[in-house]
Structures are given as C-alpha cells and as structure tokens.
Design an enzyme around this catalytic site. Structure first.
Site, PDB file in Angstrom:
ATOM      1  CE1 TYR A 143      -6.010  -4.008   0.122  1.00 15.73           C
ATOM      2  CE2 TYR A 143      -5.200  -5.131  -1.839  1.00 15.73           C
ATOM      3  CZ  TYR A 143      -5.316  -3.989  -1.075  1.00 15.73           C
ATOM      4  OH  TYR A 143      -4.747  -2.820  -1.506  1.00 15.73           O
ATOM      5  CB  SER A 154      -6.003  -3.003  -5.042  1.00 15.08           C
ATOM      6  OG  SER A 154      -5.055  -4.034  -5.184  1.00 15.08           O
TER       7      SER A 154
END
Length: 354
Positions: A172, A147
C-alpha cells in the site's frame, strides 16, 4: 470551480464534496462503490451529499464555508472505476474540470497482504488515468491522496517531508509513493500543478469500518474484546476529519508552483523546479493508542476487554506528522482536540447504528 472528487462515497471524499458544495462549487463525484467494506454506508454518504445539494439537510454543514446569501453548489454522481481508461478519458473531455481531488484508492495496509493486485489496479493504473485526464484537458490543479505509510521503515519522529521515503514495508505504501513519483513526472513533462497530501490516521463521523474507531466502538458496545496490536505501544497522529477537509480544500486553492530555490545538486525531497509539492496533513500531536482507547471507553460509557497482540506485518509502531510545509503554503492549522473528535465520532456511531 468545477471540481472532480474521486472516492466521493468514501470517508474523506464525501466530506470534501460537502465542503465544496457548501461554498458553492460545482462538484462531480466519482466512485465505483466496491465492496471492500459495507456498500450501504457508502450509499448513505452519497445520499447525504445529494440531500445537501438539494437543500434538504437541516444540519449546519461546515460552518463558515458557505458565504452569506450564496447558493449551494451542484452535485452529480458518476459510478465508475479509476481504471476504466476510456470512461475516465471521456469524463474529463466532457466536463473540463478546473480542479481534481483524487481520493479514490484501494486502502488498507493489511488487505494488501491478501489482495495485492487490487492495489496495482486502483492505485497505479487508476492514478495514471487521472494524470492522463489532467494532461489532455488542461486541469489547473491536481490534489491527490498519498499516505503516511510512505515513511515505511523510517523511525525519525516527527515524520517530515524532507526525509527520504524509500524503504517501504507494505505494498500500500509503495503504491502511494509511486503516485508521488508519477505525479512529478507529469508535472515535469506537461507542466501540470500537482500536490500530494500524506494523510495521517483520519477519524471522525462517517468513517471507515475497517479502521480502529469503528472496530473499537463495535466491539465495546457488543461486549467483545478489542484487538490491541503491538501490545498497545502504538502512537498515532489521529487527525479529525474537519481539519483534514479544510486542509485538502485549502491545498486545492493553492496550486503547486516551481521551487525557484530548488538545486539539482542538492535536491529537496518535497519540492521541485516543476509545479509539484508534497505535504504532510496530520494533527502534529500524536496520541498513545491506550489513551485513545480510554477516551473511546469514556464516550461510550463502557470499558473494553482487550486482546493484546504483536505488531502486524506492514504496520509501523508510531506516526507523527510535521505539517510545517502545509501550514506555510495554506495556513493549515488543525485544532480539534482528540477528546472532542472521539466524542463526535461516538455520538454519530450510536445514532447511525441505533
């Protein structure tokens, strides 16, 4: 090829499965169908994949992917969580995959503030089961979702894979950075080719309800104000789903190889002496959030009432992708203008939700 696609009922995973089927691959799709967002949307994506595999969809799925006269590939769905250690091991042993595309994960920066253990279970423990499956069953190539969140506190634009990614601002992003490091250790120890793709703000038809296109469309069409974080000063590297899918599949077709020029005295950040690679996968043309909202308003034919809010914890002000390494490796060239991509999403949204 026989390919495992995890997260097959998800936004990106369902599109990737369709593309692989269109070119004739044998696809096993895995998903646990959790309730992080509307399960009926996930089931609808799955039904679409299954209908296409049976030859029942009239729409043209990924023009150019299917060779003339070549039959559609096959699809089988398995409902399972990544952290099911015994189940994943048995699946790998039975199926003997040629390639794996791991897109299953607990997504969302803000949700990690409320449910941190979900991220460890899925993104860390779950990713380990995938690595172990590849290790013990001689998988030719593992492509996995990282990501743009891994860039964390970095504000050097555009983000490049040559920059450090060590100052995380949300759990995350930390789990995705951990995936990259875990993959490197398995590439080093067991010679497994692995490629990590750092996704940048993917949008388009069949997207996720927790992301801004969905939230904006729903609010505008129902005469509710939209939340505009960071007072509208965001820039995001919005990347259309079709461009993403072609980049993911091209990556699968280009297994990572050792970097012969890699120097342990001056180590490159995105390659290695092992078969391990990291690439950004984005559009390379960031758009101001307010411009994105204007395009959405035009496509929906309504103006939005705006609720301006400060930057959310864990968010970063801007994202911008340098995609030169992915282009060099695979020929990746995103080419969908933001105006076309948002229109396609808005048209789909109106049709799907009547």
């Amino acid at each position: 090829m026989k390919v495992l696609v995890t997260g097959a009922a998800g936004f990106i995973g369902s599109h990737v499965a369709l593309y692989l089927l269109a070119r004739g691959d044998e696809v096993v799709g895995l998903d646990n169908l959790n309730n992080y967002y509307d399960v009926s949307l996930k089931e609808a994506r799955l039904a679409r994949i299954q209908a296409f595999a049976r030859g029942e969809l009239s729409e043209d799925i990924y023009p150019g992917a299917q060779e003339s006269g070549k039959p559609t590939g096959s699809f089988r769905f398995v409902k399972m969580s990544l952290e099911d250690r015994e189940g994943i091991a048995a699946l790998f042993e039975t199926e003997k995959f040629d390639g794996v595309i791991n897109l299953a994960a607990q997504a969302g920066v803000r949700h990690s503030l409320d449910a941190p253990f979900d991220y460890i279970d899925s993104n860390i423990t779950g990713f380990l089961t995938i690595l172990e499956g590849c290790r013990h069953n001689k998988v030719d190539h593992l492509v996995y979702a990282s990501s743009s969140s891994v860039y964390g506190a970095n504000t050097n634009m555009p983000f490049t894979v040559h920059d450090p990614a060590d100052h995380q601002v949300a759990l995350y992003g930390a789990t995705k950075r951990a995936n990259e490091l875990m993959a490197h250790s398995y590439s080093h120890l067991f010679n497994i080719p692995t490629t990590g793709l750092r996704f940048f703000t993917v949008y388009g038809p069949w997207g996720r309800p927790d992301m801004s296109p969905f939230l904006f469309a729903d609010a505008i069409l129902n005469d509710k104000p939209i939340n505009v974080f960071n007072n509208g000063n965001h820039m995001r590297d919005f990347t259309y789903i079709d461009d993403i899918v072609r980049g993911v599949v091209a990556s699968l077709d280009t297994p990572a190889t050792p970097d012969q020029a890699w120097d342990s005295g001056n180590p490159a950040a995105a390659s290695s002496k092992t078969p391990w690679r990291i690439h950004n996968i984005g559009n390379g043309q960031p758009v101001k959030l307010m411009r994105y909202i204007e395009i959405m308003e035009d496509c929906l034919g309504k103006k939005a009432a705006k609720n301006y809010l400060p930057l959310q914890p864990g968010d970063v002000p801007d994202t911008s992708a340098s995609v030169e390494t992915l282009e060099a490796a695979t020929g990746y060239k995103p080419d969908t203008p933001i105006e076309i991509g948002v229109k396609n999403f808005a048209d789909w949204y109106r049709a799907y939700y009547s």
